[in-house]
Design a protein around this motif. Sequence first.
Motif, PDB file in Angstrom:
ATOM      1  N   UNK A  59       0.511  -1.086   0.039  1.00 34.66           N
ATOM      2  CA  UNK A  59       0.115   0.387   0.180  1.00 34.66           C
ATOM      3  C   UNK A  59       0.950   1.637  -0.364  1.00 34.66           C
ATOM      4  N   UNK A  60       1.929   1.032   0.531  1.00 31.63           N
ATOM      5  CA  UNK A  60       2.950   2.325   0.870  1.00 31.63           C
ATOM      6  C   UNK A  60       3.718   2.536  -0.633  1.00 31.63           C
ATOM      7  N   UNK A  61       3.728   1.696  -1.533  1.00 29.55           N
ATOM      8  CA  UNK A  61       4.366   1.952  -3.850  1.00 29.55           C
ATOM      9  C   UNK A  61       2.917   1.996  -4.045  1.00 29.55           C
ATOM     10  N   UNK A  62       1.963   2.307  -3.031  1.00 26.78           N
ATOM     11  CA  UNK A  62       0.329   2.929  -4.028  1.00 26.78           C
ATOM     12  C   UNK A  62      -0.616   1.661  -4.644  1.00 26.78           C
ATOM     13  N   UNK A  63      -0.177   0.476  -4.034  1.00 28.22           N
ATOM     14  CA  UNK A  63      -0.923  -0.587  -4.782  1.00 28.22           C
ATOM     15  C   UNK A  63      -1.134  -1.442  -3.663  1.00 28.22           C
ATOM     16  N   UNK A  64      -2.946  -2.487  -4.206  1.00 27.04           N
ATOM     17  CA  UNK A  64      -3.717  -2.583  -3.124  1.00 27.04           C
ATOM     18  C   UNK A  64      -3.579  -4.505  -2.480  1.00 27.04           C
ATOM     19  N   UNK A  65      -3.716  -4.461  -1.223  1.00 25.19           N
ATOM     20  CA  UNK A  65      -3.425  -6.042  -0.791  1.00 25.19           C
ATOM     21  C   UNK A  65      -4.354  -6.538   0.017  1.00 25.19           C
ATOM     22  N   UNK A  66      -4.508  -7.335   0.675  1.00 26.06           N
ATOM     23  CA  UNK A  66      -5.220  -7.317   1.559  1.00 26.06           C
ATOM     24  C   UNK A  66      -4.381  -8.985   2.615  1.00 26.06           C
ATOM     25  N   UNK A  67      -4.757  -9.301   3.177  1.00 26.16           N
ATOM     26  CA  UNK A  67      -4.377 -10.328   3.890  1.00 26.16           C
ATOM     27  C   UNK A  67      -5.555 -11.220   5.002  1.00 26.16           C
ATOM     28  N   UNK A  68      -5.044 -13.119   5.066  1.00 28.77           N
ATOM     29  CA  UNK A  68      -5.779 -13.364   5.943  1.00 28.77           C
ATOM     30  C   UNK A  68      -4.939 -14.472   6.685  1.00 28.77           C
ATOM     31  N   UNK A  69      -4.946 -14.121   7.463  1.00 26.89           N
ATOM     32  CA  UNK A  69      -4.369 -15.907   8.527  1.00 26.89           C
ATOM     33  C   UNK A  69      -5.170 -16.923   7.994  1.00 26.89           C
ATOM     34  N   UNK A  70      -4.198 -17.880   8.608  1.00 28.61           N
ATOM     35  CA  UNK A  70      -4.782 -19.286   8.000  1.00 28.61           C
ATOM     36  C   UNK A  70      -3.958 -19.806   7.384  1.00 28.61           C
TER      37      UNK A  70
END
Length: 301
Positions: A59-70
């Motif tokens: 996100x700091x680089x201007x892109x998109x991500x999310x996360x899931x612990x599994x």
Amino acid sequence: MTYQSIFAPGLFDGQAIIVTGGGSGIGRCTAHELARLGAHVVLVGRKADKLQAVQGEIEADGDRASWHACDIRAEDAVAQMVQQVLAARGRIDALVNNAGGQFMAPLESISAKGWEAVVHTNLTGGFLLARECYRRWMGAHGGSIVNIVADMWGSMPGMGHSGAARAGMVSLTETAAVEWAHSGVRVNAVAPGYIASSGMDNYPPEAAATLRAMPRTVPLGRFGNEAEVSAAIVFLLSPAASFISGSTLRVDGARPQVRMGWPMQPPDDAARERAAVKPFGGFHRAQVPRVFAAQDGKGAQ
């Protein structure tokens, strides 16, 4: 700075791509590249703090991500996670089955519990992820899967449990490519050789000398880096690989082809600088493994 991918900007615009083991090493690098190319990357792993850190970098680089612990070894947890991704993103266009792990041990010292832990992580978990993505989305909409295996061609002394699991994943890749082709799903694998990544920091201190000596057994005379593996993964996910399925792409500098009786002739400094073999360093946040950081400034090159 941002990721310097050789692939076209926007290549994965609008896509949602799961990367397991996305909190470190090859998974972290691949997640950065896919996000830079327009994908919303879903980071999956067991350690929330690592996933959150990589999400923050992306996100700091201007892109998109999310996360899931599994825990990918747990069937119910995998099914729930995939359903959560679909609820949040509405689609799963691709899966990078990168999560894995092993420990060094000769076969005679590996317990059944240790064997099962490695096989479940490196084979069963990848199967569960691929199956759930296929059942819940790709079977009806198509998609692409890349399974990460290892340089286990011929044998894997000292890590026989991992070699067996990785060989099983190659076979699973080939079978899934046949069974799921009718749905428009491609399934391939990438087999990294000796790659200088954070995974090397998990080996015991007594392995350091062996790790540092490994490039001498590689015809190209060096370690690979995370960006070189990521580029292979991205290619297999891209439209350029639309007629490639059931294949395993090795990224190993020809190491498995080394034979007794043929002298090793690593490239000299001038040859190393030639475009065909010069290391590709596209990952702007790459980190030198600690085992190499104190060397003469050349790191793993």
